[in-house]
Design a protein around this motif. Structure first.
Motif, PDB file in Angstrom:
ATOM      1  N   UNK A  59       0.814  -1.224   0.000  1.00 37.70           N
ATOM      2  CA  UNK A  59       0.000   0.000   0.000  1.00 37.70           C
ATOM      3  C   UNK A  59       0.849   1.277   0.000  1.00 37.70           C
ATOM      4  N   UNK A  60       0.321   2.306  -0.641  1.00 38.03           N
ATOM      5  CA  UNK A  60       1.047   3.571  -0.802  1.00 38.03           C
ATOM      6  C   UNK A  60       1.401   4.218   0.530  1.00 38.03           C
ATOM      7  N   UNK A  61       0.499   4.168   1.495  1.00 36.83           N
ATOM      8  CA  UNK A  61       0.745   4.813   2.787  1.00 36.83           C
ATOM      9  C   UNK A  61       1.973   4.258   3.478  1.00 36.83           C
ATOM     10  N   UNK A  62       2.138   2.954   3.418  1.00 32.57           N
ATOM     11  CA  UNK A  62       3.303   2.327   4.043  1.00 32.57           C
ATOM     12  C   UNK A  62       4.571   2.746   3.321  1.00 32.57           C
ATOM     13  N   UNK A  63       4.543   2.726   1.999  1.00 28.74           N
ATOM     14  CA  UNK A  63       5.736   3.068   1.208  1.00 28.74           C
ATOM     15  C   UNK A  63       6.124   4.527   1.415  1.00 28.74           C
ATOM     16  N   UNK A  64       5.156   5.422   1.386  1.00 25.42           N
ATOM     17  CA  UNK A  64       5.463   6.845   1.576  1.00 25.42           C
ATOM     18  C   UNK A  64       5.964   7.095   2.994  1.00 25.42           C
ATOM     19  N   UNK A  66       7.633   4.953   4.969  1.00 25.69           N
ATOM     20  CA  UNK A  66       9.005   4.460   5.047  1.00 25.69           C
ATOM     21  C   UNK A  66       9.951   5.382   4.296  1.00 25.69           C
ATOM     22  N   UNK A  67       9.539   5.859   3.125  1.00 29.55           N
ATOM     23  CA  UNK A  67      10.382   6.773   2.344  1.00 29.55           C
ATOM     24  C   UNK A  67      10.623   8.078   3.095  1.00 29.55           C
ATOM     25  N   UNK A  68       9.601   8.588   3.764  1.00 22.56           N
ATOM     26  CA  UNK A  68       9.758   9.829   4.526  1.00 22.56           C
ATOM     27  C   UNK A  68      10.725   9.635   5.696  1.00 22.56           C
ATOM     28  N   UNK A  69      10.624   8.478   6.361  1.00 26.22           N
ATOM     29  CA  UNK A  69      11.542   8.204   7.471  1.00 26.22           C
ATOM     30  C   UNK A  69      12.978   8.094   6.966  1.00 26.22           C
ATOM     31  N   UNK A  70      13.180   7.378   5.868  1.00 35.04           N
ATOM     32  CA  UNK A  70      14.531   7.232   5.309  1.00 35.04           C
ATOM     33  C   UNK A  70      15.081   8.582   4.873  1.00 35.04           C
ATOM     34  N   UNK A  71      14.250   9.401   4.244  1.00 34.97           N
ATOM     35  CA  UNK A  71      14.688  10.731   3.805  1.00 34.97           C
ATOM     36  C   UNK A  71      15.062  11.604   4.998  1.00 34.97           C
ATOM     37  N   UNK A  72      14.263  11.567   6.050  1.00 35.97           N
ATOM     38  CA  UNK A  72      14.556  12.357   7.250  1.00 35.97           C
ATOM     39  C   UNK A  72      15.858  11.895   7.906  1.00 35.97           C
TER      40      UNK A  72
END
Length: 154
Positions: A59-64, A66-72
């Protein structure tokens, strides 16, 4: 991809200005920095979309998330040395921004482009259309068959 290339060129301009390979002026530094940030921040939603397409069944919510956490975390790790260590020369900062943008361009080039969500929507539409057409033909066959079997006197 074009926005990442333009951001890379703008960060190259910033790096050349700060390293004094080009005659330094505040106006050039402001323009190049503002354009670099605008193009880099403008492609963030497109990058999230690419990430969601690459990891489609999830699902998109999970991917976004995780991506936001990695980016931060990457941003924190990038700025952490600045607060802990005193550098005599900080010229590596502007060059590292350029390297990160170029690496992003290379990753975008070598990543296979998948449109799993769009392909799924198209296949669902096609399957529904075929299913309804088949149902329509079966319904017509049943009507014709029932007309033949029913006596006229009934």
């Amino acid at each position: 991809m074009i926005m990442l290339v333009i951001a890379s060129l703008m960060y190259l301009w910033v790096s050349l200005l700060c390293s004094q390979y080009i005659d330094y002026s505040k106006e050039q530094l402001y323009v190049s920095t503002i354009l670099a940030c605008a193009f880099l921040n403008g492609c963030i939603p497109l990058l999230y979309e690419q990430i969601c397409n690459a990891a489609f069944p999830i699902p998109e919510g999970i991917i976004v998330g995780i991506s936001a956490i990695v980016t931060t975390l990457a941003g924190v790790l990038y700025t952490l040395p600045l607060s802990l260590i005193v550098f005599k020369d900080n010229s590596w900062l502007e060059w590292s921004l350029l390297v990160v943008c170029v690496v992003g361009c290379i990753v975008m080039l070598i990543t296979p482009q998948r449109n799993g969500r769009a392909d799924l929507e198209v296949s669902i539409r096609v399957n529904k259309t075929v299913h309804y057409e088949r149902l329509g033909r079966e319904h017509q066959v049943l009507l014709v068959a029932s007309e033949k079997k029913v006596p006229e006197n009934a």
